[in-house]
Design an enzyme around this catalytic site. Sequence first.
Site, PDB file in Angstrom:
ATOM      1  N   ASN A 180     -10.300  -0.078   0.248  1.00  0.00           N
ATOM      2  CA  ASN A 180      -8.582  -0.292   0.231  1.00  0.00           C
ATOM      3  C   ASN A 180      -8.081  -0.618  -1.112  1.00  0.00           C
ATOM      4  O   ASN A 180      -8.358  -1.913  -1.370  1.00  0.00           O
ATOM      5  CB  ASN A 180      -8.175  -0.943   1.269  1.00  0.00           C
ATOM      6  CG  ASN A 180      -6.726  -0.911   1.477  1.00  0.00           C
ATOM      7  OD1 ASN A 180      -6.207  -0.455   0.526  1.00  0.00           O
ATOM      8  ND2 ASN A 180      -6.346  -1.264   2.583  1.00  0.00           N
TER       9      ASN A 180
ATOM     10  N   HIS B  53      -3.084   7.001   2.887  1.00  0.00           N
ATOM     11  CA  HIS B  53      -3.541   5.750   2.442  1.00  0.00           C
ATOM     12  C   HIS B  53      -4.882   5.529   2.776  1.00  0.00           C
ATOM     13  O   HIS B  53      -5.223   5.389   4.008  1.00  0.00           O
ATOM     14  CB  HIS B  53      -2.540   4.651   2.849  1.00  0.00           C
ATOM     15  CG  HIS B  53      -3.179   3.185   2.495  1.00  0.00           C
ATOM     16  ND1 HIS B  53      -3.544   2.886   1.187  1.00  0.00           N
ATOM     17  CD2 HIS B  53      -3.239   2.176   3.160  1.00  0.00           C
ATOM     18  CE1 HIS B  53      -4.115   1.606   1.273  1.00  0.00           C
ATOM     19  NE2 HIS B  53      -3.918   1.083   2.319  1.00  0.00           N
TER      20      HIS B  53
ATOM     21  N   CYS C  39       0.840  -1.165   0.149  1.00  0.00           N
ATOM     22  CA  CYS C  39      -0.052  -0.012   0.009  1.00  0.00           C
ATOM     23  C   CYS C  39       0.796   1.265  -0.149  1.00  0.00           C
ATOM     24  O   CYS C  39       0.409   2.493  -0.213  1.00  0.00           O
ATOM     25  CB  CYS C  39      -0.997  -0.029   1.260  1.00  0.00           C
ATOM     26  SG  CYS C  39      -1.868  -1.515   1.250  1.00  0.00           S
TER      27      CYS C  39
HETATM   28  N1  ACO Z   1     -18.586  -8.670   9.604  1.00  0.00           N
HETATM   29  C1  ACO Z   1     -18.989  -9.017  10.984  1.00  0.00           C
HETATM   30  N2  ACO Z   1     -18.161  -9.360  11.900  1.00  0.00           N
HETATM   31  C2  ACO Z   1     -16.896  -9.288  11.741  1.00  0.00           C
HETATM   32  C3  ACO Z   1     -16.287  -8.956  10.127  1.00  0.00           C
HETATM   33  C4  ACO Z   1     -17.329  -8.682   9.454  1.00  0.00           C
HETATM   34  N3  ACO Z   1     -16.737  -8.396   8.060  1.00  0.00           N
HETATM   35  N4  ACO Z   1     -14.945  -9.067  10.512  1.00  0.00           N
HETATM   36  C5  ACO Z   1     -14.723  -9.412  11.906  1.00  0.00           C
HETATM   37  N5  ACO Z   1     -15.896  -9.604  12.510  1.00  0.00           N
HETATM   38  C6  ACO Z   1     -15.868 -10.025  13.804  1.00  0.00           C
HETATM   39  C7  ACO Z   1     -14.753 -10.738  14.454  1.00  0.00           C
HETATM   40  O1  ACO Z   1     -15.066 -12.237  14.022  1.00  0.00           O
HETATM   41  C8  ACO Z   1     -14.925 -10.558  15.746  1.00  0.00           C
HETATM   42  O2  ACO Z   1     -16.023 -11.337  16.362  1.00  0.00           O
HETATM   43  P1  ACO Z   1     -15.611 -12.220  17.798  1.00  0.00           P
HETATM   44  O3  ACO Z   1     -15.856 -10.746  18.807  1.00  0.00           O
HETATM   45  O4  ACO Z   1     -17.003 -12.799  17.824  1.00  0.00           O
HETATM   46  O5  ACO Z   1     -14.568 -12.860  17.946  1.00  0.00           O
HETATM   47  C9  ACO Z   1     -15.433  -9.149  15.934  1.00  0.00           C
HETATM   48  O6  ACO Z   1     -16.044  -8.857  14.670  1.00  0.00           O
HETATM   49  C10 ACO Z   1     -14.417  -8.240  16.291  1.00  0.00           C
HETATM   50  O7  ACO Z   1     -13.250  -8.508  15.331  1.00  0.00           O
HETATM   51  P2  ACO Z   1     -11.834  -7.642  15.405  1.00  0.00           P
HETATM   52  O8  ACO Z   1     -10.833  -8.071  14.507  1.00  0.00           O
HETATM   53  O9  ACO Z   1     -11.546  -7.555  16.722  1.00  0.00           O
HETATM   54  O10 ACO Z   1     -12.660  -6.208  14.960  1.00  0.00           O
HETATM   55  P3  ACO Z   1     -11.841  -4.732  14.829  1.00  0.00           P
HETATM   56  O11 ACO Z   1     -12.744  -3.891  15.752  1.00  0.00           O
HETATM   57  O12 ACO Z   1     -10.502  -5.085  15.083  1.00  0.00           O
HETATM   58  O13 ACO Z   1     -12.174  -4.490  13.629  1.00  0.00           O
HETATM   59  C11 ACO Z   1     -10.670  -4.391  11.368  1.00  0.00           C
HETATM   60  C12 ACO Z   1     -11.585  -5.259  12.317  1.00  0.00           C
HETATM   61  C13 ACO Z   1     -11.729  -3.376  10.785  1.00  0.00           C
HETATM   62  C14 ACO Z   1     -10.261  -5.232  10.364  1.00  0.00           C
HETATM   63  C15 ACO Z   1      -9.668  -3.572  12.113  1.00  0.00           C
HETATM   64  O14 ACO Z   1      -8.916  -4.165  12.930  1.00  0.00           O
HETATM   65  C16 ACO Z   1      -9.013  -2.609  11.275  1.00  0.00           C
HETATM   66  O15 ACO Z   1      -9.682  -1.526  10.687  1.00  0.00           O
HETATM   67  N6  ACO Z   1      -7.705  -2.654  11.007  1.00  0.00           N
HETATM   68  C17 ACO Z   1      -6.815  -2.212  10.243  1.00  0.00           C
HETATM   69  C18 ACO Z   1      -6.723  -3.079   9.159  1.00  0.00           C
HETATM   70  C19 ACO Z   1      -6.798  -2.448   7.772  1.00  0.00           C
HETATM   71  O16 ACO Z   1      -7.335  -1.436   7.594  1.00  0.00           O
HETATM   72  N7  ACO Z   1      -6.284  -3.065   6.776  1.00  0.00           N
HETATM   73  C20 ACO Z   1      -6.046  -2.754   5.486  1.00  0.00           C
HETATM   74  C21 ACO Z   1      -5.050  -3.476   4.982  1.00  0.00           C
HETATM   75  S1  ACO Z   1      -3.575  -2.615   5.808  1.00  0.00           S
HETATM   76  C22 ACO Z   1      -3.179  -1.444   5.186  1.00  0.00           C
HETATM   77  O17 ACO Z   1      -3.693  -1.075   4.307  1.00  0.00           O
HETATM   78  C23 ACO Z   1      -2.263  -0.662   5.737  1.00  0.00           C
END
Ligand code: ACO
Length: 319
Positions: A276, A246, A113
Site C-alpha cells: 500500500n 486504492h 490514500c
Molecule cells: N503476522 C502475523 N500475525 C499477525 C500479523 C502479522 N503481520 N498482524 C496481525 N497478526 C495477528 C494478530 O495479532 C491476531 O492475533 P491473535 O488472534 O492472536 O490476537 C491475528 O493475526 C488476527 O489479527 P486481525 O487484526 O484480526 O487480522 P485480520 O484478519 O483483521 O487482518 C488486516 C488484519 C490484514 C490488517 C486486515 O484487517 C485488513 O486488511 N484491514 C484493512 C486495513 C488496510 O488495508 N489498511 C491499509 C491502510 S487503510 C487504507 O489504505 C484504506
Amino acid sequence: MKYARIVGTGSYLPVNVVSNDELSRRVDTSDEWIRSRTGIRQRHIAEPAQTSSDLAYQASLQALAAAGIAATDLDLIIVATSTPDFIFPSTACLLQAKLGAKRCPAFDVQAVCSGFVYGLDIADKYIRSGMYRRVLVVGAEVFSRILDWNDRGTCVLFGDGAGAVVLAADDKPGLLASVLHADGSQFGILSTPGQVCGGKVTGDPFLRMDGQAVFKLAVRVLDEVARETLALCNLQPADVDWLIPHQANVRILDATAKRLGIATDKVIVTVDRHANTSAASVPLALDVAVRDGRIKPGHKVLLEGVGGGFTWGAALVEM
Ligand code: ACO
C-alpha cells in the site's frame, strides 16, 4: 466544453525491494500470513536520504515525457502526500524547484490514500473552468518513515513510491465525472496522531489502525462512490473497462469488484508487488497498466481512493 484529459503517466519505485521473508526476520510474522491476509508479496522502501519530492520528481519526469510537455509549460502542480519532505514548504513547491517549473502555483493535498483522486478532481475543476490548460498531479509517499517497524499489524502493509499524470485541456472526453467524500468522525480508525511542538515530536508519530474497521468501511464506500460516479454519466459498472481501486489489500480489491459485479480480470492489481503506497497507489497502478498495454486509448477507467480522514472518492476517466 473543454475536458481534462490524461495525456501522460509516469511512476517511480525505490530500488530497495523488501520481501515478506525479510520482514519475518524483523517482526513475528510470515510470508504465508501476509500473503493470505493481504496479497502482498513485497514492497519498495526508499533510501534514508530519499524524500517524497525525490520520488515525485522521477515519476513526474516520466509523465511529462509521455505527455511531450516541458515542465516550464505547466500551469499548476498538485502533490498528494501524507509524508511530506517538511512541515513546510509544501512537497509540491519542492517538486516545482526540482523540475525547474518556476512561477506556476503548486500546493499539496492531504487526503491520505484518497489524495490522488482528490488532486484529479481539483485539477479537473481548474481545467474545465478554462483557468489552466496543463496540470501535473502526483501522488508520492515514503510511508516507511511513519511505520512502527515493531508493529506487525501495520508495518507489513505499506511501501514507498510515486505516480504522476499530466492533465491537459482537450475537446475530446477525458475525466468524465468525479465524486469526493470525507467523514472526519472516523479519524480514529486510521491515523498518525503526532505533531511537532516546542522542538519535539509530541503524541504518536507512527501510523495506527483498526484494521477490521478500515476493511469494512473501505469496501462499503468504494462500492457506493463507484456507483455514485457512474450514475453521473448514466453508466453501469459493466461499462467500465478497468477498475483501479486504492491498492490497500487484495481482499479489499476482490470484495469491491464482487460488490460491483466487475470481473477480477478487469481490476488492475499492483498491491502484491508495491504493497500500500497510499496516495501513490492509484497513479502507480494506472501507469503500470498504461505502459504494459492493458489500458488503451478510449478505455473507461474508474479510479478509486479511500483512506485516513476518513476520505474517499472516485474519478471516471476516458483515456
Ligand atoms: N503476522 C502475523 N500475525 C499477525 C500479523 C502479522 N503481520 N498482524 C496481525 N497478526 C495477528 C494478530 O495479532 C491476531 O492475533 P491473535 O488472534 O492472536 O490476537 C491475528 O493475526 C488476527 O489479527 P486481525 O487484526 O484480526 O487480522 P485480520 O484478519 O483483521 O487482518 C488486516 C488484519 C490484514 C490488517 C486486515 O484487517 C485488513 O486488511 N484491514 C484493512 C486495513 C488496510 O488495508 N489498511 C491499509 C491502510 S487503510 C487504507 O489504505 C484504506
